[in-house]
Design a protein around this motif. Structure first.
Motif, PDB file in Angstrom:
ATOM      1  N   THR A 250      -0.349   5.970   3.294  1.00  0.00           N
ATOM      2  CA  THR A 250      -1.498   5.715   4.189  1.00  0.00           C
ATOM      3  C   THR A 250      -1.921   7.014   4.872  1.00  0.00           C
ATOM      4  O   THR A 250      -2.692   6.998   5.820  1.00  0.00           O
ATOM      5  CB  THR A 250      -1.113   4.672   5.263  1.00  0.00           C
ATOM      6  OG1 THR A 250       0.079   5.123   5.908  1.00  0.00           O
ATOM      7  CG2 THR A 250      -0.895   3.292   4.674  1.00  0.00           C
TER       8      THR A 250
ATOM      9  N   GLU B 222       2.755  -1.565   4.358  1.00  0.00           N
ATOM     10  CA  GLU B 222       2.529  -0.122   4.197  1.00  0.00           C
ATOM     11  C   GLU B 222       3.847   0.526   3.789  1.00  0.00           C
ATOM     12  O   GLU B 222       4.858   0.335   4.452  1.00  0.00           O
ATOM     13  CB  GLU B 222       1.997   0.466   5.508  1.00  0.00           C
ATOM     14  CG  GLU B 222       0.618  -0.094   5.828  1.00  0.00           C
ATOM     15  CD  GLU B 222      -0.026   0.564   7.036  1.00  0.00           C
ATOM     16  OE1 GLU B 222       0.627   1.427   7.664  1.00  0.00           O
ATOM     17  OE2 GLU B 222      -1.187   0.228   7.343  1.00  0.00           O
TER      18      GLU B 222
ATOM     19  N   ILE C 175       0.896  -1.180   0.000  1.00  0.00           N
ATOM     20  CA  ILE C 175       0.000   0.000   0.000  1.00  0.00           C
ATOM     21  C   ILE C 175       0.919   1.211   0.000  1.00  0.00           C
ATOM     22  O   ILE C 175       1.666   1.433   0.956  1.00  0.00           O
ATOM     23  CB  ILE C 175      -0.899   0.030   1.260  1.00  0.00           C
ATOM     24  CG1 ILE C 175      -1.778  -1.219   1.330  1.00  0.00           C
ATOM     25  CG2 ILE C 175      -1.748   1.294   1.269  1.00  0.00           C
ATOM     26  CD1 ILE C 175      -2.709  -1.264   2.545  1.00  0.00           C
TER      27      ILE C 175
ATOM     28  N   THR D 201      -5.732   5.917   2.357  1.00  0.00           N
ATOM     29  CA  THR D 201      -5.111   5.327   1.157  1.00  0.00           C
ATOM     30  C   THR D 201      -5.797   5.873  -0.104  1.00  0.00           C
ATOM     31  O   THR D 201      -6.900   6.413  -0.029  1.00  0.00           O
ATOM     32  CB  THR D 201      -5.197   3.771   1.185  1.00  0.00           C
ATOM     33  OG1 THR D 201      -6.575   3.371   1.099  1.00  0.00           O
ATOM     34  CG2 THR D 201      -4.585   3.221   2.467  1.00  0.00           C
TER      35      THR D 201
END
Ligand SMILES: NC(=O)c1ccc[n+]([C@@H]2O[C@H](COP(=O)([O-])OP(=O)(O)OC[C@H]3O[C@@H](n4cnc5c(N)ncnc54)[C@H](O)[C@@H]3O)[C@@H](O)[C@H]2O)c1
Length: 329
Positions: free
Chosen positions: A208, A278, A205, A216
């Protein structure tokens, strides 16, 4: 009609070629297989293994086959790669397209459909994004597509080229045996599904801390079967009017889902554990991209049918399960 589909061994081109065949058209696919797959080309279509930049081969093709129009999907498509190798993107996406249009016009072919992208908007000043917003790409990939859109306006005005430029948001899902299998995958849903079926450990990802409901990035996913229908509608429209036609449409679902939501829905659909990492933001990633597709709905009667993210991911997952190694399965 006899339609040349460049990039028809790729994800979207292959699916649209299949839809054209289903609608009774005669399809010739031209693809250099740099990132496509023979298996993505519908059996009823003829595959020519060649590069769009090969003027000699293209000229031979146009001279030998009575082609009514061209749908142009062939391109380099990885935003991150475009930041590292911009020349490749301008050459393949802009110069080769110029080549193609020039030859088309030389042979009297005046119907052209172009795969454009939401990336030409860059970071939009408002969402949902309408076609009239400022075009300000934040990477060479988007810029290379914008250059083509600008060229098209001039070829339309000066040479009577009838064209449709379809600005896709995130194409996703599978239909008619056509699924997403990019050689170097950069799209979220296939990456998440690879994490679900154990082909990769986790999915990243990027960022964040965006100003979105869960921090996101938010994107708009449009099902590949709905995209395919839009292509047929747009191409048919180009064949009707008396005046040279210029059609420019966004293609999206007008709904946004965050990266975390895509992962959550994928967990529910697959029933599998999906690990994520992340990571820091990637430069040039706009926080939210959601399309307004009102214009194509109003003008061409486009009605997307597979609009629920769950169903989109379900179709992608079913294809993945039948083809665990993609087209190499
Ligand atoms: N996938 C998306 O969500 C998305 C979003 C917006 C726009 N688009 C555009 O849609 C089009 C298709 O994307 P895709 O996801 O199917 O990509 P893809 O990589 O699956 O398909 C591209 C195809 O073009 C072929 N190709 C590339 N350069 C070529 C050349 N010079 N000569 C001949 N063939 C060549 C590749 O071999 C491949 O089969 C692209 O133009 C892309 O920019 C895609």
């Amino acid at each position: 009609m006899r339609i040349l589909v460049t990039g028809g061994a790729g994800y979207i081109g292959g699916a649209v070629a299949a839809e054209l065949v289903n609608c009774g058209h005669d399809v010739i696919v031209l693809d250099n297989l740099s990132s496509g797959h023979r298996g993505a080309v519908p059996k009823q279509a003829t595959l020519i293994h060649a590069d769009v930049g090969d003027r000699v081969r293209l000229g031979q093709l146009f001279a030998a086959s009575e082609i009514d129009g061209v749908m142009h999907f062939a391109a380099s498509i990885d935003v991150r790669e475009s930041m590292l190798a911009p020349a490749t993107y301008f050459r393949n996406n802009a110069v080769n397209t110029l080549n193609l249009i020039e030859l088309m016009l030389e042979y009297g072919i005046t119907k052209f459909l172009f795969s454009s992208t939401a990336a030409i908007y860059g970071t939009p000043s408002q969402v949902p994004i309408t076609e009239s917003l400022t075009l300000k790409p934040t990477n060479p990939y988007g810029e290379s597509k914008l250059v083509v859109e600008q060229m098209l306006q001039w070829f339309g005005r000066l040479h009577g080229l009838r064209y449709a430029s379809l600005r896709y948001f995130n194409a996703a899902g599978a239909f008619d045996g056509h699924g997403e299998d990019h050689r170097s995958e950069s799209h979220l849903i296939p990456l998440v599904l690879e994490a679900a079926n154990g082909k990769r450990e986790s999915v990243s990802i990027y960022g964040t801390d965006y100003e979105t409901h869960d921090g996101t990035c938010v994107r708009d996913y449009v099902h590949i079967s709905d995209l395919a229908c839009a292509h047929v509608l747009a191409f048919e429209k180009l064949g009707k009017g008396q005046e040279p036609e210029r059609l420019v449409y966004n293609l999206g679902n007008s709904r946004g889902y965050s990266v975390r939501e895509v992962i959550d829905v994928s967990r529910r659909v697959t029933g599998r554990k999906i690990c994520f990492k992340e990571e820091p933001r990637r430069p040039g990633d706009p926080p939210i991209l959601i399309a307004s597709s009102e214009q194509i709905k109003r003008e061409l009667g486009w009605k997307p049918k597979v609009t629920e993210l769950e169903l989109i991911i379900q179709s992608a997952w079913e294809w993945r399960q039948r083809n665990p190694d993609g087209y190499a399965s």
